[in-house]
Design a protein around this motif. Structure first.
Motif, PDB file in Angstrom:
ATOM      1  N   GLN A  96       1.205  -1.145   0.407  1.00  0.00           N
ATOM      2  CA  GLN A  96       0.090  -0.229  -0.517  1.00  0.00           C
ATOM      3  C   GLN A  96       0.762   1.327  -0.335  1.00  0.00           C
ATOM      4  N   ASP A  97       2.264   1.056   0.676  1.00  0.00           N
ATOM      5  CA  ASP A  97       2.842   2.658   0.512  1.00  0.00           C
ATOM      6  C   ASP A  97       3.846   2.625  -0.377  1.00  0.00           C
ATOM      7  N   ALA A  99       0.594   4.481  -2.847  1.00  0.00           N
ATOM      8  CA  ALA A  99       0.987   5.455  -1.773  1.00  0.00           C
ATOM      9  C   ALA A  99       1.812   6.320  -2.736  1.00  0.00           C
ATOM     10  N   ASP A 100       3.044   6.303  -2.114  1.00  0.00           N
ATOM     11  CA  ASP A 100       4.507   6.789  -2.863  1.00  0.00           C
ATOM     12  C   ASP A 100       4.107   7.683  -4.618  1.00  0.00           C
ATOM     13  N   LEU A 132       1.594   7.761  -6.621  1.00  0.00           N
ATOM     14  CA  LEU A 132       0.151   8.732  -6.602  1.00  0.00           C
ATOM     15  C   LEU A 132       0.911  10.331  -5.910  1.00  0.00           C
ATOM     16  N   ARG A 133       2.093  10.105  -4.279  1.00  0.00           N
ATOM     17  CA  ARG A 133       2.320  10.988  -4.280  1.00  0.00           C
ATOM     18  C   ARG A 133       3.498  11.533  -5.519  1.00  0.00           C
ATOM     19  N   THR A 155       8.078   6.707   0.893  1.00  0.00           N
ATOM     20  CA  THR A 155       7.937   6.320   2.635  1.00  0.00           C
ATOM     21  C   THR A 155       9.128   5.209   3.157  1.00  0.00           C
ATOM     22  N   ARG A 198       5.728   5.408  10.107  1.00  0.00           N
ATOM     23  CA  ARG A 198       5.991   5.455   8.559  1.00  0.00           C
ATOM     24  C   ARG A 198       6.516   6.925   8.686  1.00  0.00           C
TER      25      ARG A 198
END
Length: 449
Positions: free
Chosen positions: A134-135, A138-139, A141-142, A159, A180
Motif C-alpha cells: 500500500q505504501d 501511495a508513493d 501517487l505522491r 515512505t 511511517r
C-alpha cells in the motif's frame, strides 16, 4: 562502389559504435591486467573519474530534455489523443513489466540458484522493515503529483519506517514498533515532471495564438538539448572504458564470485536472452506487424551505451533519434512515450531483480515459498530497459497514428520546427556534420533537414 569504399562508408557511419566496442574491450583487458597488482583506492578513484564525469554529463541534461520534449509533444495534440496515447503506453508498460517479472521467477524455479551448502551471507541484525504494498502505491501517487517542481527535478518521495523502541515495565521486555515517515531519494521524479509538463503542454495548446510562442520556445529548446547531448555522447568510448576498467579491477576473487553466483548469472542471462530475442520481438511483431530485428538494429548504439552506463535514461536522445528518424514514429508520440516509459517501465530489470531477490533468499538458507515467489512478482518496480522504451513508443505509434492530426494541419504548427540530422559522406557517427536546410511547404511549415 568498390569493397574498400563500402568498408570506409561502414566505418564512417558506425564510427562511434566501433569506438565504444573498442572501449569495452580495452576496459576488460586493462582491468584484468591491473587487478593482480591490487591498485589502491586512490588509483581506482582516478581511473574511474572519466566514467563518473561521463555519466554526470549525460544526467545533467535529462531533466531539461524531458521537460522540453514532453511540453512540445503534448502541446501539438488534443486532450483526447493525449489520453489515448497515455492509456496505450501504460497498458504496454504494465504488460511488459509483468512478463519480465514472470520470466525472472520462472528462471529461479528452473535453475534454483543459491542451493550451495556454503552459506556466505549472514542475516542482518539491523532493525528494518520491508516496504508495504500500500505504501508503494501511495508513493506512486505522491510522486505523480509533486508539490514542488524544483524539488521534483532532484528528488523523489518515498515512505520510510522509523523504528521506535519502548520498554514494557511489567515484563521488562523491549518492544520495537515502526512509524511511517515520508523521506526523499536522490534522483529526478520523472513521473511527476511528465504529469506537470503534460498539463502545461495541453494548456499552451488550448490558448492557441497566446500559447504559440511558448510552444515554439520548448520545441527549439528540445532540439538544442538533443544537440548538446549528442556532443556528449562522443565521449562514450572513454567513459565506457573507465567504468568497465574500474568494475573489473575491483573484483577481489573471480573464482569465488563465479563459483557462488554462476548459476544465478546463468539463470538471469537465459531469461534475458529469451526476453530480448524471442518474447519481446514476438510481441512487437504481433502488435505492429513490423520486423522486430529492424528495431534492434536501429537502437544498437543506444543498447550498447546503456549497457555500459547501466542506465537507459542517459541514452534518451539516442532512443528519440532512433524512433523518429530511423523507425518513422511520430515525434509527438515518441517524445511523450519514451520519457513516460523511463519513469515506469521495468521490463528488463524485472527479470534480474525477481530472480535476484529469490536467489538471495535461497542463498541465506530460506527457500522461498509459493506466496513469497508470487509477492516478489507483484511488487517489483525499478529501472527500465532501452528496448522496452523504444518498443513502447513504436507500439503506441501503431495504435494511435490514425487518430492524431498530421503535423502542419493546425494553426499551432504554422511555424513548427522539425530537426532531422542527416549524414553527408564526409561525416561520421551521430551526425557530427549535419546539412541543415530550411524551407516552408505549402502549409507554411518550416522544415530543417
Amino acid at each position: 562502389m568498390g569493397t574498400c569504399d563500402k568498408i570506409n562508408a561502414f566505418i564512417r557511419d558506425n564510427l562511434s559504435l566501433i569506438l565504444t566496442l573498442l572501449g569495452v574491450a580495452l576496459g576488460l583487458g586493462v582491468g584484468f591486467a591491473i587487478r593482480p597488482a591490487h591498485p589502491s583506492e586512490s588509483v581506482l578513484m582516478w581511473l574511474g573519474l572519466p566514467g563518473q564525469l561521463y555519466l554526470r554529463l549525460l544526467k545533467m541534461m535529462i531533466v531539461p530534455l524531458v521537460v522540453c520534449s514532453v511540453i512540445s509533444g503534448t502541446s501539438s495534440l488534443d486532450p483526447k489523443t493525449n489520453g489515448k496515447i497515455s492509456m496505450v503506453s501504460f497498458v504496454f508498460i504494465f504488460s511488459n513489466n509483468a512478463i519480465g517479472a514472470i520470466l525472472g521467477v520462472l528462471a529461479f524455479i528452473a535453475f534454483k540458484p543459491g542451493n550451495s551448502n556454503q552459506k556466505l551471507v549472514a542475516k542482518s541484525s539491523l532493525l528494518s522493515r520491508s516496504i508495504e504494498t500500500q505504501d508503494i502505491f501511495a508513493d506512486l501517487l505522491r510522486n505523480l503529483v509533486p508539490d514542488n517542481l524544483f524539488e521534483a527535478s532532484i528528488q523523489q518521495t518515498v515512505t520510510t519506517y522509523v523504528p521506535i523502541t519502548t520498554l514494557n515495565a511489567t515484563s521488562n521486555e523491549t518492544i520495537t514498533s515502526f512509524k511511517r515517515s515520508l523521506g526523499f531519494n536522490r534522483g529526478p521524479n520523472l513521473l511527476g515532471l511528465i504529469f506537470a509538463c503534460t498539463l502545461l503542454g495541453i494548456a499552451a495548446a488550448s490558448l492557441r495564438d497566446k500559447g504559440k510562442s511558448v510552444i515554439d520556445f520548448f520545441e527549439s529548446a528540445t532540439q538544442i538539448v538533443i544537440a548538446v547531448l549528442r556532443w556528449f555522447l562522443w565521449t562514450t568510448p572513454l567513459g565506457v572504458l573507465s567504468l568497465i576498467l574500474v568494475a573489473v579491477a575491483n573484483i577481489k576473487d573471480v573464482g569465488v564470485i563465479f563459483g557462488d553466483l554462476g548459476m544465478h548469472v546463468l539463470a538471469v542471462t537465459v531469461a534475458l536472452l529469451l526476453q530480448q530475442l524471442l518474447i519481446m520481438p514476438l510481441l512487437y511483431l504481433a502488435l505492429t506487424k513490423r520486423n522486430p530485428y529492424t528495431l534492434l538494429a536501429a537502437i544498437s548504439r543506444a543498447l550498447l551505451t546503456s549497457f555500459a552506463a547501466t542506465s537507459t535514461a542517459v541514452v534518451l536522445p539516442e532512443m528519440l533519434h532512433a524512433c523518429e528518424v530511423k523507425l518513422g514514429a511520430d515525434r509527438r508520440i515518441a517524445r511523450f512515450v519514451i520519457p513516460f516509459s523511463i519513469a515506469l517501465s521495468a521490463n528488463g530489470s524485472a527479470v534480474f531483480i525477481a530472480c535476484s531477490c529469490l536467489f538471495i533468499s535461497n542463498f541465506t538458507g530460506t527457500y522461498p515459498s509459493a506466496d513469497i515467489i508470487a509477492t516478489v512478482g507483484d511488487r517489483l518496480r525499478t529501472a527500465s530497459n532501452t528496448m522496452g522504451h523504444t518498443m513502447g513508443a513504436m507500439v503506441t505509434h501503431t495504435f494511435c497514428k490514425n487518430t492524431i492530426r498530421p503535423l502542419g494541419s493546425s494553426p499551432h504548427d504554422s511555424n513548427e520546427i522539425k530537426l532531422e540530422i542527416s549524414r553527408d559522406p564526409s561525416s561520421s557517427g551521430y551526425g557530427s556534420k549535419a546539412d541543415v536546410r530550411e524551407e516552408r511547404n505549402s502549409n507554411g511549415v518550416q522544415t530543417c533537414t
